[in-house]
Design an enzyme around this catalytic site. Structure first.
Site, PDB file in Angstrom:
ATOM      1  N   GLU A 226      22.895   4.917 -14.059  1.00 62.79           N
ATOM      2  CA  GLU A 226      24.060   5.506 -13.409  1.00 62.79           C
ATOM      3  C   GLU A 226      24.216   4.967 -11.980  1.00 62.79           C
ATOM      4  OE1 GLU A 226      24.834   9.433 -14.884  1.00 62.79           O
ATOM      5  OE2 GLU A 226      25.428  10.114 -12.892  1.00 62.79           O
TER       6      GLU A 226
ATOM      7  N   GLU B 106      25.629   1.667 -12.292  1.00 57.83           N
ATOM      8  CA  GLU B 106      27.034   1.796 -12.711  1.00 57.83           C
ATOM      9  C   GLU B 106      27.919   2.115 -11.504  1.00 57.83           C
ATOM     10  OE1 GLU B 106      27.817   4.886 -15.590  1.00 57.83           O
ATOM     11  OE2 GLU B 106      29.954   4.368 -15.733  1.00 57.83           O
TER      12      GLU B 106
ATOM     13  N   CYS C  22      25.656  14.235 -17.305  1.00 60.23           N
ATOM     14  CA  CYS C  22      24.399  14.802 -17.838  1.00 60.23           C
ATOM     15  C   CYS C  22      24.598  16.126 -18.537  1.00 60.23           C
ATOM     16  CB  CYS C  22      23.402  15.044 -16.717  1.00 60.23           C
ATOM     17  SG  CYS C  22      23.166  13.637 -15.678  1.00 60.23           S
TER      18      CYS C  22
ATOM     19  N   SER D 290      30.911   8.847 -15.971  1.00 56.14           N
ATOM     20  CA  SER D 290      29.914   7.797 -16.180  1.00 56.14           C
ATOM     21  C   SER D 290      29.721   7.557 -17.676  1.00 56.14           C
ATOM     22  CB  SER D 290      28.590   8.228 -15.552  1.00 56.14           C
ATOM     23  OG  SER D 290      27.534   7.448 -16.078  1.00 56.14           O
TER      24      SER D 290
ATOM     25  N   LYS E 288      23.318  21.632 -25.246  1.00 53.76           N
ATOM     26  CA  LYS E 288      22.552  20.492 -25.768  1.00 53.76           C
ATOM     27  C   LYS E 288      22.474  20.528 -27.291  1.00 53.76           C
ATOM     28  CE  LYS E 288      21.407  18.402 -21.923  1.00 53.76           C
ATOM     29  NZ  LYS E 288      21.895  17.048 -21.662  1.00 53.76           N
TER      30      LYS E 288
ATOM     31  N   GLU F  71      25.572  18.909 -28.160  1.00 52.16           N
ATOM     32  CA  GLU F  71      25.573  17.487 -27.796  1.00 52.16           C
ATOM     33  C   GLU F  71      24.829  16.634 -28.835  1.00 52.16           C
ATOM     34  OE1 GLU F  71      23.114  16.289 -24.451  1.00 52.16           O
ATOM     35  OE2 GLU F  71      24.693  14.958 -23.719  1.00 52.16           O
TER      36      GLU F  71
ATOM     37  N   GLU G 153      28.740  10.435 -31.298  1.00 53.09           N
ATOM     38  CA  GLU G 153      28.352   9.339 -30.402  1.00 53.09           C
ATOM     39  C   GLU G 153      26.832   9.190 -30.309  1.00 53.09           C
ATOM     40  OE1 GLU G 153      30.238  11.901 -29.587  1.00 53.09           O
ATOM     41  OE2 GLU G 153      32.116  11.283 -28.641  1.00 53.09           O
TER      42      GLU G 153
ATOM     43  N   CYS H  25      21.050  23.234 -14.065  1.00 55.54           N
ATOM     44  CA  CYS H  25      20.285  23.549 -15.286  1.00 55.54           C
ATOM     45  C   CYS H  25      19.308  24.704 -15.091  1.00 55.54           C
ATOM     46  CB  CYS H  25      19.525  22.327 -15.761  1.00 55.54           C
ATOM     47  SG  CYS H  25      20.592  20.895 -15.974  1.00 55.54           S
TER      48      CYS H  25
END
Lengths: 592, 395
Positions: free
Chosen positions: A279, A282, A306, A326, A365, A368, A373, A523
């Site tokens: 990142e 990037e 994230c 990102s 999560k 996710e 993907e 988190c």
């Protein structure tokens, strides 16, 4: 505000004018039971557990919502109050699925506690059993309305903290339920799966979709090579989930996971460091294209990716800003992609037999890992996600004496990490970690903050801004940034994210880099963390995280030797071919 | 049908607009003071002093202020506001405009019961007449004062007659009561200072302005000020809307309406008080039997448990479901009424938790709905149900 004098239970008190009766009482150590009250959200005053008697008043006002007035005389346990509280509790219990042994929240339930405290053993209103009515559609968050007491803490959380507002009271009177639009269920509405509603539910009406049984089965299967990764914020949450004080318990957590039978205990912090590499580069890449090449197609500010609740939020609400996100996968998903490629190779196991489990402070999560993907290893990259609460249940189930466990270390290849990775668990941490590395890459010098602690991006303020001006003397190849001022913003909680996104969408923001975390506090306040939560609890977790960072020999992601080995042996370079294949992705506008 | 008595409204009155013109010649605060002096208590049933509301809202600061006419007449057995809106439309609009002048509001909104849509053309026609005559709209009577009136139809929820639920509904949200404070006079509709009064309250205003506070006070009986409209229904020969001095006794009204062989009278609707034949000399006043507007008469042919069941079904249907005592309590009371009807209850002792529940609802509910919905249970069960081991509630 001036002080006023009030009398509570015969005690004369001086309290600030305008505080509620509840605040006044609690400041003097006088407890008043509450259910619908939660310090993180607005006050509803609907459960009526906190009613008190005020001299001269016809009715019993709710202490949570009634401000004190000068010379008010209040009784918190008069006979009328005691009887009203008792009937109210009986009413709630009579309409509640009280099958406590089968409930996720058995032993950690505010309704159960109150029933016990107020000695509700006989309930004249209890007429029939209330069977479960579980909505299973969603991958992360489950609901069982048979346990709902209509306190609306979830509704207020979703609307006020997250500006998502997908759950509302539906119907009226005895038929009122917390529902979704057209009864589509959480999976059919723009729910981000953040799980903040779970953290504030006083009962077991909201909980994560459990994967504990699946993980036990994998562990017990000798054919499987079961690896577990532990997210940064889990190590400051696990002790609380086991009824211990908040602390830094990394070593005990690793030891406990090994005793549960995982073949390898590894660290999401390792891929947090990796995220910083990818990142950070990037960001530098985007800045270079925009500043040096004048490329109008480069999207700035760049935004972190994230937090899967945040990613789902932007897919629903600000799809036009998705190019700003990102392309890095989250640390969990980077880990998953590497577990069934790089790690399988290192460990010499068939990737088909690798079962990749993660321990997360998060419910999103779970969503996710199911995304299309997230299959770049050729398999589903992460198989199971356990919340901190679920792992605590497994530890209890195995009678592990967590408190007295000798500390153990993570296994190799993907177990080493820096302090920069640990602070991913707190709001502002990704930003701080990225700056520690990116600044050093472009200037050849450490970030100009004492002890590498970038204080301006720390803290619990909803939206924070900071600027760092680059020196004139830059590292080779980065001269284009000499003297430039990098502007960054950090937001946590989706309501705060929305404020920042509105500014960006309106073209009123000149940031280069924005960190967003879906959950309040980042988190450490995630939807998979121990219950309860409030500002003090989150602050204690944040302290533990920054403490852990400060005590680690490695503080910067790029200095992590296992990361250096990963690049040398497998990835070759940040943003390289292999990275793009495994560690990066693109997100898309989402209709439901 | 015998004529329905109308003590004040039936008088040959002055032309519409004369009260407004007089009010406009006075300072706003003086109009509010006059109403306060008249001791007019809110005619919706709660009986809050109207003038005090106006003085508070007049003194509150806000970008805008609003006058709301609560025409969400939903109490079972009440139909006086419908008659007022139909027969005295201009008087009500004039009363709202006077209130607007008193607190410096330029907008009046009538929140109209969902079942009364046929009144909309009637009200809008009256509004147009008043605009044509310069009594509504811009610069009324050549002064700086402008005031217009619009209608918002309700959607059929009883709880929206509660003033803060009504405002929630007008703002497009679920009709649920708000916590108070803040009170509407400070933060009402859209967070702005708001005066909300019942239709009947506004109907009295032009009379008070024209004839004065003392005249109005003298209309009442004893300590009570002014008159009150009663919608009389049930077992009477002449049901209808009667306007009597406030403080009149139940038997006076029964005589006018022709009640015979009366077993029970419910004053103030389903949420009001139910009295037996030995209590008919009690007064309909805020000090004795609070007079919401409904008077339902039951003769000896009626089974009072049927009556109770009917009312409780109504409340179970109409609770908004927000607070525990009301959401869960009405339902439990309805359950025990079914037990009573089926003969499953043998003694008053068995009912003790339900009387306790009724008290909890009365003391602990968030709004007037839950605070009054158990009244009919307590009154009817303790007065009309004959069971041994008489354990009274409200200990």
């Amino acid at each position: 505000m001036p002080n006023v004098s009030v009398t509570i239970n015969g005690r004369k008190l001086d309290v600030r004018e305008g505080v509620t009766i509840l605040e006044a009482a609690r400041s003097a150590g006088i407890e008043i039971p509450t259910l619908c009250y939660h310090p993180d959200i607005s006050i509803a005053g609907n459960c009526r557990m906190c009613v008190v008697e005020v001299e001269g008043w016809r009715t019993l006002p709710a202490a949570c919502v009634t401000p004190v007035t000068p010379n008010m005389t209040i009784m918190t346990n008069s006979p009328r109050v005691r009887r009203a509280r008792r009937s109210t509790l009986q009413l709630l219990l009579a309409s509640h699925n009280s099958n406590c042994p089968e409930c996720e929240r058995n032993g950690n339930c505010e309704l159960q506690d109150l029933a016990e405290q107020h000695n509700i053993t006989v309930n004249p209103f209890q007429t029939d059993e209330k069977p479960s009515s579980i909505e299973e559609a969603s991958p992360g968050v489950m609901r069982d309305n048979s346990k709902c007491i209509m306190c609306t803490r979830c509704v207020r959380t979703c609307e006020e903290l997250q500006s998502v507002a997908v759950i509302k009271p539906v119907g009226r009177s005895k038929d009122v339920t917390i529902g979704t639009f057209m009864e589509k269920g959480l999976n059919g509405v723009p729910c981000t799966q953040c799980g903040q509603c779970i953290n504030r539910c006083p009962t077991g009406a909201l909980f994560e979709k459990s994967e504990v049984e699946e993980v036990w089965e994998a562990i017990e299967d000798p054919e499987k090579f079961v690896v577990v990764q532990t997210a940064p914020a889990t190590r400051v949450g696990i002790a609380e989930a086991l009824g211990l004080p908040t602390g830094r318990n990394t070593g005990q957590m690793v030891a406990a996971l090994k005793r549960l039978g995982f073949n390898r205990v590894l660290d999401t912090d390792f891929t947090a460091d990796l995220t910083i590499m990818e990142e950070g580069f990037e960001l530098i890449h985007r800045l270079k294209k925009a500043l040096v090449e004048g490329d109008k197609d480069v999207h700035l500010p760049m935004m972190t990716s994230c937090s899967p609740g945040w990613v789902k939020f932007i897919e629903h609400k600000y799809p036009q800003l998705l190019p700003n996100v990102s392309t890095c996968k989250s640390p969990q998903q980077m880990f998953g992609a590497l577990a069934k490629t790089y790690l399988a190779d290192k460990e010499d196991v068939d990737p088909a037999n690798v079962v990749s489990v993660s321990m997360m402070p998060c419910t999103a999560k779970k969503f996710e890992k199911e995304r299309d993907e997230m299959r770049d290893s050729g398999y589903q990259d992460v198989d199971y996600v356990l919340t901190v609460r679920e792992v605590a249940r497994m530890i209890r189930d195995m009678d592990i004496d967590f408190e007295n466990l000798p500390e153990e270390k993570y296994d190799r290849w993907m177990g080493q990490s820096s302090g920069a990775a640990i602070i991913f668990g707190a709001t502002g941490g990704v930003m701080e970690a990225a700056l520690r590395t990116a600044y050093e890459v472009v200037t050849g010098q450490e970030v100009p903050f004492e002890g590498l602690n970038i204080e301006p991006v720390r803290g619990m303020q909803g939206v924070r801004e900071a600027a760092i001006t680059m020196p004139d003397d830059m590292a080779e190849g980065f001269e284009f940034l000499a003297g430039a001022t990098l502007k960054v913003a950090v937001a946590h909680g989706l309501a705060n994210a929305r404020k920042v996104m509105d500014k960006v969408a309106a073209g009123e923001a000149d940031y280069h880099f924005i960190e967003i975390m879906a959950c309040p506090g980042g988190c450490l306040g995630g939807g998979g963390q121990p219950i309860p939560t409030d500002a003090d609890i989150r602050q204690a977790r944040a302290r533990a995280i920054y403490d852990e960072d400060a005590h680690l020999p490695l503080r910067k992601s790029h200095e992590n030797p296992e990361i250096q080995a990963l690049y040398a042996e497998f990835l070759k370079e940040p943003l390289g071919h292999k990275s793009h294949e495994l560690l990066h992705t693109h997100y898309h506008k989402r209709e439901d | 049908m015998a004529e329905e008595k109308r003590v004040m409204l039936g008088q040959e009155g002055a032309e519409t607009g004369s009260a407004l013109r007089k009010a406009l010649s006075l300072k706003p605060a003086d109009v509010a003071f006059e109403v306060r002096e008249a001791k007019l208590l809110g005619r919706g049933g709660a009986g809050f002093p109207t003038g005090v509301k106006w003085v508070l809202a007049g003194g509150a600061s806000g970008e805008r202020k609003y006058i709301i006419c609560n025409a969400d007449e939903g109490e079972p057995g009440t139909f006086k506001d419908r008659v007022l809106l139909d027969e005295y439309t201009e008087k009500i609009l004039e009363g709202m405009a006077i209130a607007g002048h008193a607190i410096d509001a330029d907008t009046g909104i009538i929140y109209l019961r969902a079942e009364y849509p046929y009144l909309i053309p009637r009200i809008m026609e009256a509004r147009q007449n008043l605009i044509d005559r310069g009594l509504l709209g811009e610069n009324i009577g050549g002064t700086d004062f402008s005031f217009d009136i619009e209608i918002r139809p309700g959607a059929g929820a009883y709880v929206c007659g509660e003033e803060t639920s009504l405002m929630e509904s007008m703002e497009g949200r679920r009709g649920e009561p708000r916590n108070k404070p803040p009170f509407p006079t400070n933060q009402g509709f859209l967070g702005m200072p708001t005066v909300i009064n019942n239709v009947e309250t506004f109907a009295a205003i032009p009379h008070i302005v024209l004839e004065g506070a003392e005249w109005y006070q003298a209309l009442g009986r004893g300590e009570n000020s002014g008159t009150k409209l009663f919608s009389v229904s049930g077992d009477v020969e002449n049901p209808g809307v009667y306007e009597l001095p406030l403080g009149s006794s139940v038997c006076e009204l029964l005589e006018l309406a022709g009640g015979k062989d009366t077993q029970a009278v419910q004053v103030g609707g389903a949420s009001g008080a139910t009295i037996g034949p030995d209590e008919l000399d009690r007064c309909m006043s805020f000090a004795d039997l609070p007079p919401g507007g409904s008077v339902i008469v039951f003769d000896r042919s009626r089974d009072m448990l049927d009556v109770l069941e009917n009312f409780m079904e109504f409340f179970v249907h109409e609770s908004c479901g927000q607070c525990t005592p009301c959401r869960e309590g009405n339902m439990r009371l309805l359950d025990v009424i079914a037990d009573l009807k089926a003969g499953r209850i043998e003694s008053m002792k068995q009912l003790k938790p339900y009387f306790q529940l009724a008290e909890t609802m009365k003391l602990g509910s968030k709004c007037g709905l839950g605070q009054t919905s158990s009244n009919c249970f307590v009154d009817i069960v303790s007065k009309f149900v004959d069971l041994p081991d008489d354990v009274k509630g409200d200990a």
